[in-house]
Write an enzyme that holds these catalytic residues in place. Structure first.
Site, PDB file in Angstrom:
ATOM      1  N   ASP A  24      32.039  21.746  54.508  1.00  0.00           N
ATOM      2  CA  ASP A  24      31.673  23.264  55.296  1.00  0.00           C
ATOM      3  C   ASP A  24      33.009  24.475  55.015  1.00  0.00           C
ATOM      4  O   ASP A  24      32.800  25.168  55.837  1.00  0.00           O
ATOM      5  CB  ASP A  24      31.525  22.954  56.781  1.00  0.00           C
ATOM      6  CG  ASP A  24      30.297  22.240  57.103  1.00  0.00           C
ATOM      7  OD1 ASP A  24      29.214  22.586  56.317  1.00  0.00           O
ATOM      8  OD2 ASP A  24      30.010  21.076  57.632  1.00  0.00           O
ATOM      9  N   ASP A  53      22.334  22.452  52.888  1.00  0.00           N
ATOM     10  CA  ASP A  53      23.077  23.190  53.570  1.00  0.00           C
ATOM     11  C   ASP A  53      24.341  23.669  52.648  1.00  0.00           C
ATOM     12  O   ASP A  53      24.992  24.473  52.559  1.00  0.00           O
ATOM     13  CB  ASP A  53      23.778  22.664  54.851  1.00  0.00           C
ATOM     14  CG  ASP A  53      22.821  22.079  55.479  1.00  0.00           C
ATOM     15  OD1 ASP A  53      22.062  21.545  55.279  1.00  0.00           O
ATOM     16  OD2 ASP A  53      23.118  22.084  56.920  1.00  0.00           O
TER      17      ASP A  53
HETATM   18  N1  GLY Z   1      25.050  22.819  58.631  1.00  0.00           N
HETATM   19  C1  GLY Z   1      24.424  22.445  60.153  1.00  0.00           C
HETATM   20  C2  GLY Z   1      23.436  23.094  60.561  1.00  0.00           C
HETATM   21  O1  GLY Z   1      22.717  24.001  59.677  1.00  0.00           O
HETATM   22  O2  GLY Z   1      23.030  22.451  61.388  1.00  0.00           O
END
Ligand code: GLY
Length: 403
Positions: free
Chosen positions: A115, A173
């Site tokens: 992330d 993601d």
């Molecule tokens: N990347 C985590 C979410 O979208 O909840």
């Protein structure tokens, strides 16, 4: 002759552009939406004044839930402050944005998951766009190098998470975090960072999509054999259904990766993906998806405003690079008008100070259902600013393009 001619053309351009704004419902609404955003965020800043952490959502009692810099959502609040500064140029927003951005300096070497792009790209990346500084560049280069340590050469992919029950999970993601790598490769980082981003996007294209074009949330690999061990629905309703925000991340990721690399297969994917989502039979008429495209439609089924905001931002950019972009811009405008309406825009002084209501974080875990989420605000403001730049004929530089 020449100066007169130039003067006439620019006056004409101004008149034409003013007329275009008057006819554009979203442009007409934008000052009121940013005024509301400004009132909300001023209120939130007062609420969290003595808190060292960063706003993410609200608690059941309505107070603001804040998170440490290591939380995946930490970069969005500073990003939102930067967007408020970008809209009106106010030094007050810039001062707050810089202060909150600097809270993330402690995670410049973050390697805990994939992330880093969200956390540092949305904070320091916007800082660099709007207030260029070598210190911002240095933090971003460190963050990109740290993210690249998660690259698994045997798979050609970045490992998203480290926790069980997975072996080497990659989530859709993860596409969002590649812009940090492409930026760094152009700005003093290792040129291999760009290759990593491309390899990850290529492998995702091969393995992460259902035959109907929608994306899985989690694909778990065996790094020794390169084989897929399992596929998980995770934040979605089921492994067979398209989790709404996952689709949004995937769409945005391929639009961004086409911009960053020029690879035609990414644009093809973005266009076909956008069409699947825009024409999905379960999409409500107001164009804000239910939390999962496979969830049973109905008034009691939670929506996900965050997914709509991410899709809208991606479609605004796609409208400028796809061969026939108008339907994408029209769709994004409709989504942004819905989000700007009382159905989703918070009343002043409510919603913990967040701008949008009705997002869903992780429904299967019974977490963050029908609440404000800081990243819904982020992609909503980004989409509005992208849209405004197009209508006004201004060049707005994306994080990946900034020097
Ligand atoms: N990347 C985590 C979410 O979208 O909840």
């Amino acid at each position: 002759m020449k100066p007169t001619h130039l003067f006439l053309s620019s006056s004409l351009a101004f008149v034409l552009s003013a007329a275009a704004h008057a006819e554009d419902a979203l442009m007409a609404k934008m000052p009121a939406v940013f005024e509301r955003a400004s009132v909300q965020y001023k209120g939130m800043l007062e609420k969290v004044e003595s808190d060292p952490n960063l706003p993410r959502t609200i608690k059941p009692d309505g107070s603001v839930l804040t998170v440490k810099p290591e939380d995946w959502t930490s970069g969005f609040f500073p990003g939102n402050l930067w967007f408020l500064h970008e809209y009106d140029g106010s030094p007050m927003w810039k001062e707050k944005a810089l202060a909150y951005t600097r809270r993330l300096e402690v995670i410049r070497h973050f390697k805990g998951n994939h992330d880093g792009g969200f956390m540092l790209g949305c904070s320091y990346g916007n800082a660099l766009r709007l207030s260029p500084d070598d210190e911002h560049r240095a933090v971003l280069r460190d963050a990109a190098a740290a993210l690249a340590t998660r690259y698994r050469p045997s798979l050609g992919m970045i490992q998203s998470w480290d926790h069980k029950p997975f072996t080497c999970p990659v989530i859709i993601d993860n596409m969002m975090n590649l812009e940090l790598l492409t930026w760094a490769a152009k700005n003093g980082g290792d040129s291999k960072l760009r290759d990593i981003a491309i390899s990850h996007a290529d492998q995702t294209l091969k393995n992460h999509f259902r035959p109907d074009g929608t994306a899985y949330h989690v694909v778990d690999y065996d790094p020794k054999t390169g084989w897929i061990r399992a596929i998980y629905g995770m934040q979605g309703a089921d492994v067979r259904t398209p989790w709404a925000r996952g689709q949004a991340w995937g769409l945005y990721g391929y639009v961004m990766m086409h911009r960053e690399t020029g690879k035609p297969e990414y644009l093809d994917k973005a266009v076909s993906f956008a069409k699947v989502l825009m024409n999905h039979p379960n999409l409500p008429a107001d164009k804000v998806p239910y939390w999962d495209f496979g969830a049973k439609p109905g008034d009691d089924t939670p929506r996900d405003a965050s997914a709509a905001a991410v899709i809208a931002s991606a479609l605004v950019e796609l409208s400028q690079i796809a061969p026939d972009g108008k339907p994408f811009l029209d769709f994004a405008r409709a989504q942004l008008l819905t989000l700007s309406s009382p159905a989703f825009l918070a009343e002043p002084g409510t919603n913990g100070g967040f701008i949008l209501t009705r997002s869903t974080g992780h429904l299967p875990a019974k977490s963050e259902i029908n609440v404000p989420l800081v990243y819904a605000d982020y992609y909503f403001l980004e989409a509005l600013l992208r849209y405004r730049a197009i209508v006004k004929g201004e060049k707005r530089i994306h994080f990946g393009q900034v020097k």
